[in-house]
Scaffold this active site. Structure first.
Site, PDB file in Angstrom:
ATOM      1  N   SER A 293       3.558  10.479  -1.807  1.00  0.00           N
ATOM      2  CA  SER A 293       3.877   9.251  -2.525  1.00  0.00           C
ATOM      3  C   SER A 293       4.445   8.170  -1.591  1.00  0.00           C
ATOM      4  O   SER A 293       3.735   7.641  -0.745  1.00  0.00           O
ATOM      5  CB  SER A 293       4.846   9.577  -3.663  1.00  0.00           C
ATOM      6  OG  SER A 293       4.982   8.499  -4.540  1.00  0.00           O
ATOM      7  N   ASP A 304      -2.262   1.796   9.237  1.00  0.00           N
ATOM      8  CA  ASP A 304      -3.185   0.675   8.985  1.00  0.00           C
ATOM      9  C   ASP A 304      -2.922  -0.519   9.906  1.00  0.00           C
ATOM     10  O   ASP A 304      -3.857  -1.231  10.298  1.00  0.00           O
ATOM     11  CB  ASP A 304      -3.087   0.230   7.523  1.00  0.00           C
ATOM     12  CG  ASP A 304      -3.838   1.169   6.589  1.00  0.00           C
ATOM     13  OD1 ASP A 304      -4.466   2.118   7.085  1.00  0.00           O
ATOM     14  OD2 ASP A 304      -3.804   0.944   5.362  1.00  0.00           O
ATOM     15  N   LYS A 318      -0.814  11.900  -2.860  1.00  0.00           N
ATOM     16  CA  LYS A 318      -0.424  11.367  -4.172  1.00  0.00           C
ATOM     17  C   LYS A 318      -0.439   9.846  -4.114  1.00  0.00           C
ATOM     18  O   LYS A 318       0.493   9.232  -3.609  1.00  0.00           O
ATOM     19  CB  LYS A 318       0.961  11.861  -4.582  1.00  0.00           C
ATOM     20  CG  LYS A 318       1.395  11.352  -5.955  1.00  0.00           C
ATOM     21  CD  LYS A 318       2.805  11.793  -6.285  1.00  0.00           C
ATOM     22  CE  LYS A 318       3.257  11.242  -7.626  1.00  0.00           C
ATOM     23  NZ  LYS A 318       3.490   9.779  -7.615  1.00  0.00           N
TER      24      LYS A 318
END
Length: 552
Positions: A293, A304, A318
């Protein structure tokens, strides 16, 4: 009628038909809801009125609700009024209590940890104490959850706790005043090596971002020029805290995460809103299969933007967002409302709860359905499978023998005994080792204690024996399998010696915890931590660090 007028009339007709169709669909949906609610209410009433045995209406309703939600995902939960406090603790990291973690070994309710500076710690309660009564009520038959409920309560109220202690013949009684307990999101931070900052973040409770921020500032002032952020075992927490933690390392105004769900007006893009602490300091993020999460948001963001190198194992996967909705009688529904997406556009949700197999089971999203995305530098990353680290290392688990020694509390009890026999010789977490003599003492101490277990191989042999009963070669096969079982048993008797090194590590952690609590345990683990060692290696090799963040 001109062509344009005919086109307008046609388009108007299509729009009108579409709107009518939409309204009919909505109307049908609401009719289905009302119809099924009526059926459910009637059924519930008839069961409670006419069923042959007495039924607890509350239990029956909760069972029905839980069964309904079970068909969705494990994060959509009903929270009745009596569990609201537990949910508040989970979301805020605060509660009124005494600051202990409890566990049960062979029928004994023992203190696994008395947190630093907590009311229990100040009162003198120690790790290894067996709690036998709370406010003169015998609790020996209660389970851990029931005991935790008794220990929690209104801030400022007192309770009497009676314990058995290893070194005492008679029980001890402590008066402890409950206080606000803040579960630390950063239980440890410090310098490892001369210029590498290490920050352990265990959960994203309220204030996690501020804790990471202040830890990095302090360590940088002490000379840190590189950072290890440890998210292993971090199951997540508050979305806004994942944004604040990310913001420590990325510039203000960068997108951190976006959410998309059924209610379009709830869809939102979240950006970093604060000035960062450091956007260029070399960074390694440690993750594993239980990093979930909010941990995956932070690690996904760092990947990224090519902001840091990820080391460890693929994360849990998740990518779902939960919100709470108020229900009647002070209960709540925590439900999944959206999926979240990292800056590259990927959703890391690994399990497809919306499409179950015919037998009701759920599976992971197949590789064929995963999509490719790119980081800011152009490196390839993929959705639908958690966050894959840039440097994957095999997770080193304990052998079954070590797990059983831990599960039965034998390593815990031996550490407690060692503490009371060696209180004058406080071990240094950075240098303490289990000597051969001490391990021999443990090996003798463990003799005669029951720590038997059934290995996966033994389970397979037993299954093969059962399945071969109707085979004409059963007797021959059975004899061969029995011989194999005996050989396995003979090897198992030597496991205390075979797995000496890892059992020593478990013993070391427990012994250090008695003298130095959680911080000492973390410090003591560095020497044998493969992922930390790899992180140090990469951070100390500037070219390798740069290459890992570049397109190959």
């Amino acid at each position: 009628m001109t062509f344009n007028k005919k086109l307008i009339v046609a388009l108007s007709s299509i729009i009108l038909i579409s709107l009518v169709s939409f309204k009919l669909k909505v109307s049908d949906r609401y009719f289905e809801i009302i119809k099924n609610l009526d059926i459910f209410t009637t059924l519930y009433k008839e069961l409670n009125t006419y069923y042959v045995d007495e039924i607890n209406p509350t239990d029956l309703m909760e069972i029905g609700i839980e069964a309904m939600l079970e068909s969705l995902d494990p994060y959509t939960n009903f929270i009745p009024e009596n569990r609201i406090e537990d949910y508040r603790i989970m979301s805020t990291g605060q509660y009124g209590g005494i600051g202990t973690a409890m566990g049960k070994f062979n029928g004994r309710n023992v203190v696994l940890m008395a947190f630093e500076g907590s009311p229990a710690d100040k009162a003198g309660i120690k790790i290894g104490d067996e709690i036998i009564a709370i406010d003169q009520v015998d609790i020996t038959e209660l389970d851990t959850e029931e005991i935790n409920t008794l220990l929690k309560g209104q801030i400022g109220t007192s309770l009497q706790i009676k314990v058995k202690r290893y070194s005492q013949n008679k029980p001890l009684t402590f008066t402890v005043k409950r206080d606000r307990i803040n579960i630390e999101s950063v239980p440890y931070y410090g310098l490892i090596d001369k210029d590498i900052a290490y920050i352990r973040l265990t959960e994203f409770s309220s204030g996690a971002g501020a804790d990471v921020r202040s830890a990095l500032i302090e360590l940088r002032d002490k000379g840190a020029k590189k950072v290890i952020l440890d998210l292993r075992g971090n199951g997540g927490g508050l979305l806004n805290e994942s944004i604040d933690v990310s913001n420590v390392f990325i510039p203000k105004g960068y997108e951190v995460v976006s959410t998309k769900g059924k209610i379009e007006e709830w869809n939102k893009s979240y950006k970093s809103e604060k000035n960062p602490v450091d956007i260029s300091i070399p960074l390694v993020v440690l993750i594993n299969g239980t990093s979930a999460s909010a941990s995956e948001i932070v690690s996904g963001v760092m990947q990224d933007y090519d902001r840091g190198v990820l080391i460890g194992q693929r994360s849990f996967g998740k990518g779902l967002v939960q919100a709470t909705r108020p229900l009647s009688y002070n209960s709540q529904l925590k439900l999944t409302t959206a999926k979240y997406y990292t800056p590259s556009g990927r959703c890391i949700q690994a399990i497809d709860y919306s499409h179950r197999n015919d037998d009701g089971t759920i599976g992971k999203i197949p590789d064929s359905l995963k999509n490719e995305f790119t980081t800011k530098a152009g490196r390839k990353v993929y959705d639908g499978g958690g966050v894959t680290p840039d440097v994957e290392l095999e997770e080193e688990g304990f052998a079954p023998i070590t797990i059983e020694l831990i599960r039965n509390g034998y390593i815990f009890d031996f550490a407690t005994a060692y503490y009371y026999k060696n209180q004058e010789n406080v071990p240094d977490p950075n240098t303490f080792e289990i000597s051969d003599n001490l391990y021999s003492e443990f090996s003798e101490w463990i003799k005669g204690k029951d720590y038997a277990y059934t290995s996966d191989t033994e389970k397979l042999i037993a299954k093969l024996k059962e399945q071969s009963k109707d085979d004409k070669f059963h007797q021959f096969i059975s004899e061969e399998l029995t011989q194999l079982e005996n050989e396995i048993q003979s090897h198992k008797s030597d496991e205390i010696k075979i797995f000496e090194n890892e059992i020593k590590l478990a013993l070391k952690d427990e012994i250090i915890s008695r003298f130095h609590k959680r911080q000492g345990m973390i410090e003591a683990s560095f020497e044998s931590d493969v992922e930390v060692a790899k992180a140090k290696e990469i951070l100390n090799d500037a070219q390798k660090y740069k290459d890992l963040l570049s397109v190959k």
